[in-house]
Design a protein around this motif. Structure first.
Motif, short mmCIF file in Angstrom:
data_model
loop_
_atom_site.label_atom_id
_atom_site.label_comp_id
_atom_site.label_asym_id
_atom_site.label_seq_id
_atom_site.Cartn_x
_atom_site.Cartn_y
_atom_site.Cartn_z
N THR A 269 0.66 -1.36 -0.11
CA THR A 269 0.04 -0.22 -0.13
C THR A 269 1.16 1.26 -0.32
O THR A 269 0.64 1.91 -1.06
N ARG B 34 1.33 3.66 -3.31
CA ARG B 34 0.11 5.30 -3.02
C ARG B 34 1.28 6.66 -2.89
O ARG B 34 1.13 7.64 -3.18
N SER C 175 -5.82 -1.96 1.16
CA SER C 175 -5.33 -2.21 1.68
C SER C 175 -4.82 -2.25 -0.38
O SER C 175 -5.89 -2.65 -0.90
N VAL C 176 -3.60 -2.43 -1.02
CA VAL C 176 -3.12 -2.28 -2.65
C VAL C 176 -1.97 -3.07 -2.45
O VAL C 176 -0.79 -3.47 -1.65
#
Length: 298
Positions: free
Chosen positions: A185, A189, A283-284
């Motif tokens: 994440t 980002r 969450s990524v």
């Protein structure tokens, strides 16, 4: 603290809002009248006669607080003071001081989001725990907050060039796992496009046998500041305080001037938006290509 005068503050905010000279928001005209029969902060375009306020479109839009008190808050933001202390110093209510501080933090966060990390990176993950209140059971959303310290490293000096501290989702970060996926994440980002630049990522671990790294000292610094100044911060506004701490490191000696310029170009945020602010962190999954190293330091 310097003594700010209202007229000087108006001139400084005018320069921050219109660094290239007045521009009418309606027709882009550059010539104006100052409306002297009303507030000194109102201007009328000579071309289309549209009237605009000095504070409209800035972080101070809609304020009833004198600009000299805003400038005092800007100056004191460099010291990272609490809203309670700010209210005592500039003689406003606690609610007004709290809102002023959070509006300034909002301007900082907008600036922070526009400056992704790049180049060689160091990452350090840990958990932030707000001091527990004796005899009080903390609800689930008050548990330890996972966060990562990420820093761009100056290739010449080897020191930190720019730093970010960001919360991570609970399900993503694991206390004893140091795989790059744990930082997905954060990387997605807050790191510049990996397609145009390959990053060397060094994951810094905790170890009792090694010395304290620069990002380790930064992490200790923010924990100490939050404890001493605020008695700890809950998850809802934690990110704003982390960004404020990093801002003072990144802006350095230009912190006041930079924040003033940000106030002039950043639209305000309302009390309702701040109160209703969501605290969840999504969450990524990280899919970028990187050269990853791990280093056992604290």
């Amino acid at each position: 603290m310097p003594a700010f005068q209202e007229e000087a503050c108006e001139n400084a905010l005018f320069q921050a809002k219109w660094p290239d000279g007045f521009r009418c928001p309606h027709c882009e005209g550059s010539s104006f009248y100052r409306i002297t029969s009303r507030s000194n902060r109102v201007f009328e375009c000579r071309v289309c006669h549209h009237q605009t306020s000095l504070t409209v479109g800035t972080i101070m839009e809609g304020t009833r607080t004198p600009l000299e008190k805003w400038f005092s808050a800007l100056y004191l933001m460099q010291q990272g003071i609490s809203a309670k202390l700010l209210a005592e110093i500039i003689q406003v209510t606690y609610k007004t001081a709290w809102l002023m501080n959070h509006k300034l933090r909002h301007a900082i966060q907008v600036w922070d989001e526009s400056r992704p990390l790049k180049g060689e990176l160091q990452l350090y993950g840990d958990f932030y725990a707000r001091p527990a209140m004796s005899g009080v059971f903390d609800p689930p959303d008050q548990r330890d907050q996972p966060a990562v310290v990420g820093a761009s490293i100056d290739p010449e000096s080897g020191g930190v060039a720019e730093v970010k501290i960001k919360r991570l989702p609970h399900g993503e970060f694991r206390r004893r796992s140091y795989d790059v996926e744990c930082y997905g994440t954060f990387l997605w980002r807050h790191v510049t496009d990996v397609k145009s630049e390959i990053h060397s990522i060094e994951i810094v671990k905790q170890s009792d046998s090694e010395g304290v790294t620069e990002i380790g000292l930064i992490w200790r610094g923010v924990i100490g500041w939050l404890a001493r100044t605020f008695g700890g911060i809950g998850p809802k506004h934690l990110q704003a305080y982390l960004d404020e701490f990093c801002y003072r490191i990144n802006a350095g000696t230009n912190a006041f001037a930079t924040l003033l310029n940000l106030c002039g170009i950043t639209r305000t945020v309302t009390l309702r938006a701040l109160v209703n602010k969501r605290r969840a962190v999504r969450s990524v999954r990280w899919t970028g290509q990187s050269n990853i190293r791990k280093k056992n330091v604290s």
